[in-house]
Design an enzyme around this catalytic site. Structure first.
Site, PDB file in Angstrom:
ATOM      1  N   ASP A 189       0.826  -1.210   0.000  1.00 55.77           N
ATOM      2  CA  ASP A 189       0.000   0.000   0.000  1.00 55.77           C
ATOM      3  C   ASP A 189       0.863   1.265   0.000  1.00 55.77           C
ATOM      4  O   ASP A 189       1.844   1.356   0.738  1.00 55.77           O
ATOM      5  CB  ASP A 189      -0.868  -0.027   1.273  1.00 55.77           C
ATOM      6  CG  ASP A 189      -1.855   1.115   1.312  1.00 55.77           C
ATOM      7  OD1 ASP A 189      -2.683   1.197   0.387  1.00 55.77           O
ATOM      8  OD2 ASP A 189      -1.797   1.923   2.255  1.00 55.77           O
TER       9      ASP A 189
ATOM     10  N   GLU B  39       1.275  -0.586  -5.230  1.00 54.13           N
ATOM     11  CA  GLU B  39       0.175   0.359  -5.394  1.00 54.13           C
ATOM     12  C   GLU B  39       0.781   1.756  -5.482  1.00 54.13           C
ATOM     13  O   GLU B  39       0.960   2.452  -4.494  1.00 54.13           O
ATOM     14  CB  GLU B  39      -0.810   0.292  -4.214  1.00 54.13           C
ATOM     15  CG  GLU B  39      -2.077   1.078  -4.502  1.00 54.13           C
ATOM     16  CD  GLU B  39      -2.336   2.251  -3.568  1.00 54.13           C
ATOM     17  OE1 GLU B  39      -3.237   3.045  -3.875  1.00 54.13           O
ATOM     18  OE2 GLU B  39      -1.647   2.410  -2.535  1.00 54.13           O
TER      19      GLU B  39
END
Ligand code: GLC
Length: 628
Positions: free
Chosen positions: A281, A323
Site C-alpha cells: 500500500d 500500489e
C-alpha cells in the site's frame, strides 16, 4: 553495537551463527543467495547507523524463525513456485477484489462464496483490509491497529489461515494488503511512541512545533485535503505528527532500522498465514527527505527491495503488488522481479475511461505503445476501477503530443465523470475536490460511470469494452466483484457519519444480491453484462496468446479504434476496440498483413478479413489471426 563492515565477512558471520543454531540446509541455501543483496541494501539505507549490523542480524534471525514455523504446505508451495516462477503470467489468471464485510459479512461468508469464485474462474482473491482497526472511520481498514489480529467483526486470524488454505485448494491465491507506510493511531507502536517509551520514540515522525512541518510542506502535496491540510496533524499535547492520509493514519519512520525490523516481522507473520500476494500500500510515500516531494524517493525502492530479499529467504513464493498511483514513469520504477513483481496499471485504467469520454482512443493507444512493456518476471494487474477514486495520472508530456493540455483535460474528465459536462453519460461523484488547486478525483462503480445508471444506451457496451481491454492487454485482470453483474452506485454512505465524508464509499456497495440473483436472466442488465463478461473470461482462458505481457500495437487508422496484437507462437490475437458512438470500418488494406481467415473468439465463429471489418459502436473484437 556494530556497524556494517565488509559484506563477505558480515554474511559469513551471520551464516555461521545460523548454522550453529541448527538452521536447515534449504533455508541456509536461500540465505546464501539473498543475504548479500540484503546486506548491500542495508548498507545504502542504514550504513551510517551504529546499529545497522545488529538490525540486519535480527532481521535474518526473524527470517530463520519464520521459516522454521512455516507450515509444510507453504514450504511446498515455495518450492513449486521457484520451479515455475512464471506461474502468474498465465492467461488463466483472473483476480477479484472485495470487502470481507460488504461481500461476505465476514470470513465465514467469504468462504461460502468459493463455489461462485470458481464459477467465475478466479485464481486470485484480494480481500480488502481485514485487520484490527479503529471503530468508526478507519479508512476502510487502511488504518491498522494490529497486523496480527483480524478485526473481530470479520473473524479471526486462524479463520483467515484456514480460508487461505481452502482458497489454495480451489486454485485461488489469497491477496491481502500490506499497509506498511502507516499504522493507525491506536497501534501499540503509536501509543508507545507518543508516550515516549524507550525504543519507540523514533517509530514515527513527531515534531515539537510547526517549524519543520511548515518547511516540509513547502514541497509535499496534499493527499486528503478534505480531512486536513498538508501532511501533518497536531497531537493533543501540541506536537505535530506526520499523517499523509487521514489524521489517524500516522506515517512510520523508515529511516529508523528498528521500524524495518518490526515491519519485516509482521510481513513474515502474514506470509505464514498462507497469503500469497501482498498488496504494498502507498509505496510512493514510505521515505521522506527534506526539500523533496517525499514521494518515490530512491530509498523507497531500496526499502521494497530489502523487504523482498527478506521474503526470498523465508517465504519465497510470495509476490508483491505495487500500489503506486503516480506519474507513469514513477509507476514503472517499482516493477522488477527484485522489487514488486506485480503492479496496478493505473494508466491503462484511467486512459480507458478517458477514451470512453472523449471517444478518442489515441492516448490509450499511445500508452499501450510506449508504456506497456515490462521486465521479464513481472506483470501488470489490469483493472477497470478499484475501491479508490480514479486519478488522471497520464503524463502531461504524452498528452501534449496530441495538443492536449493536461490541466484542462483533467478538469474536463472530472466534470464529465461526475456528470457535470454536457452530454455526459456518467454518474460519478467527486472525491477530495481541492478548490485551491482545482484538483479532484472521481468515484463510481463501473456501471454507474459507464452510463447504465443514467440509462444511456451505450452503458452496457462500455462496461464490456472496458473489461475486454483489461482482460486482453496481458498480466492479471482484476474484477471489482459485483461489477460483473453491473452493480450501481450506493448512495447510502451519505447517511453514515463514519463514511459521509469519503465519497469512495459510493462505489463500495454491499454484495448486490438482487443483481447476482438475476445473473442468468438476459432480460436484465445484470444478466446481459454477466453473460458477456463470462464469455470474455472463458475465451481468454482458452487463448494462450493472451498470457504474458507482449503486445504489438496495431494501427487501425482511425482515432476511435484502439488496436493491438497479442502474439503467440503460431498465431496472434488481434484486439480492436471502437471507443466511439458510431460504427467504424477497418479496411482490407489495413488488415492485409494478416491471413484473411480468422477466428472470432468472442462470437466463437470463423470470420473473413478479406473485405475489412466493421466495428459497431463500442464494439470489441478478439480475432485469432495468423500474421503473414
Ligand atoms: C491506498 C489505499 C487507499 C487508502 C490509502 C491509505 O491508496 O488504496 O484506499 O486510503 O492507501 O492507506
Amino acid at each position: 553495537m556494530s556497524t556494517l563492515a565488509d559484506e563477505a565477512a558480515d554474511v559469513a558471520g551471520i551464516l555461521d551463527d545460523l548454522a550453529g543454531a541448527g538452521a536447515e540446509a534449504e533455508f541456509l541455501d536461500r540465505v546464501r543467495r539473498h543475504l548479500p543483496r540484503l546486506h548491500g541494501l542495508f548498507g545504502r539505507l542504514y550504513g551510517d547507523r551504529p546499529d545497522a549490523l545488529d538490525r540486519l542480524r535480527s532481521v535474518v534471525a526473524l527470517a530463520a524463525e519464520s521459516w522454521h514455523a512455516r507450515p509444510e504446505p507453504l514450504k511446498e508451495l515455495d518450492r513449486e513456485r521457484e520451479r515455475r516462477p512464471d506461474w502468474f503470467q498465465s492467461q488463466r489468471m483472473l483476480g477479484g477484489v472485495c470487502y470481507v464485510d460488504r461481500y461476505g459479512g465476514g470470513l465465514a461468508g467469504i468462504r461460502e462464496r468459493i463455489p461462485y469464485f470458481r464459477e467465475l474462474g478466479l485464481t486470485y482473491l484480494h480481500l480488502m483490509p481485514l485487520f484490527e482497526s479503529p471503530e468508526g472511520n478507519s479508512d476502510g481498514g487502511y488504518a491498522v491497529s494490529s497486523y496480527r489480529r483480524v478485526n473481530p467483526r470479520l473473524g479471526s486470524m486462524a479463520e483467515l489461515a484456514d480460508l487461505a488454505a481452502e482458497l489454495r485448494e480451489a486454485g485461488i491465491s489469497l491477496v491481502v494488503d500490506f499497509i506498511f507506510n502507516h499504522t493507525s493511531n491506536e497501534h501499540e507502536w503509536a501509543r508507545k511512541a507518543v508516550a515516549g517509551v524507550a525504543g519507540y520514540e523514533d517509530f514515527y515522525l513527531i515534531f515539537p512545533d510547526r517549524t519543520l512541518p511548515d518547511a516540509y510542506e513547502r514541497t509535499t502535496r496534499e493527499i486528503f485535503p478534505d480531512d486536513h491540510p498538508g501532511s501533518f496533524v497536531q497531537l493533543p499535547d501540541g506536537r505535530w505528527i506526520w499523517a499523509t492520509f487521514y489524521s489517524f493514519q500516522w506515517d512510520l519512520n523508515y529511516a529508523n532500522p528498528a521500524v524495518f525490523q518490526a515491519m519485516a516481522g509482521e510481513m513474515l507473520f502474514l506470509a505464514n498465514q498462507g497469503v500469497e500476494v501482498l498488496r504494498m500500500d502507498a509505496v510512493a510515500f514510505i521515505w521522506k527527505r527534506f526539500g523533496t516531494a517525499c514521494e518515490s524517493l530512491p530509498e523507497a525502492h531500496l526499502l521494497l527491495q530489502a523487504f523482498n530479499a527478506v521474503l526470498r529467504m523465508a517465504a519465497p513464493s510470495l509476490l508483491f503488488k505495487s500500489e503506486a498511483i503516480v506519474h507513469p514513469d514513477e509507476v514503472a520504477e517499482y516493477i522488477s522481479p527484485d522489487e514488486c513483481q506485480l503492479s496496478y496499471n493505473p494508466l491503462q485504467m484511467a486512459l480507458t475511461w478517458e477514451a470512453l469520454a472523449t471517444r478518442d482512443g489515441r492516448m490509450l493507444q499511445q500508452a499501450l505503445e510506449r508504456r506497456h512493456a515490462l521486465p521479464d518476471g513481472t506483470a501488470w494487474v489490469n483493472y477497470v476501477r478499484s475501491h479508490d477514486d480514479i486519478g488522471w495520472t497520464f503524463a502531461d508530456e504524452d498528452a501534449a503530443e496530441f495538443g492536449i493540455d493536461g490541466y484542462p483535460h483533467r478538469r474536463f474528465l472530472n466534470d464529465f465523470y461526475v456528470g457535470r459536462a454536457p452530454g455526459s453519460f456518467a454518474r460519478g461523484v467527486p472525491f477530495q475536490e481541492n478548490p485551491r488547486t482545482g484538483d479532484a478525483r472521481v468515484t463510481g462503480t463501473t456501471a454507474s460511470l459507464a452510463g447504465i445508471e443514467a440509462g444511456d444506451d451505450g452503458g452496457e457496451d462500455r462496461v464490456v469494452l472496458a473489461h475486454a481491454l483489461a482482460l486482453s492487454t496481458g498480466g492479471i485482470p482484476l474484477l471489482y466483484l459485483g461489477d460483473e453483474v453491473a452493480q450501481l452506485n450506493d448512495y447510502s454512505y451519505e447517511d453514515d457519519p463514519a463514511q459521509a465524508g469519503d465519497s469512495r464509499w459510493v462505489h463500495r456497495p454491499h454484495r448486490p444480491e438482487r443483481e447476482y440473483a438475476r445473473r442468468n436472466d438476459p432480460r436484465t442488465a445484470a444478466g446481459r453484462v454477466f453473460a458477456r463478461l463470462t464469455t470474455l473470461i472463458s475465451a481468454r482462458r482458452d487463448a494462450p496468446e493472451l498470457a504474458g505481457n507482449e503486445l504489438r500495437p496495431f494501427d487501425a487508422h482511425d482515432d476511435h479504434v484502439v488496436g493491438f496484437l497479442r502474439p503467440g507462437p503460431d498465431s496472434a490475437i488481434l484486439v480492436l476496440a471502437n471507443v466511439g458512438d458510431h460504427p467504424v470500418e477497418v479496411d482490407a488494406l489495413t488488415l492485409s498483413g494478416l491471413d484473411p481467415d480468422a477466428r472470432d473468439l468472442i462470437g466463437g465463429r470463423a470470420v473473413s478479413l478479406r473485405d475489412g471489418l466493421v466495428l459497431a459502436a463500442h464494439e470489441v473484437v478478439w480475432h485469432r489471426v495468423v500474421i503473414r
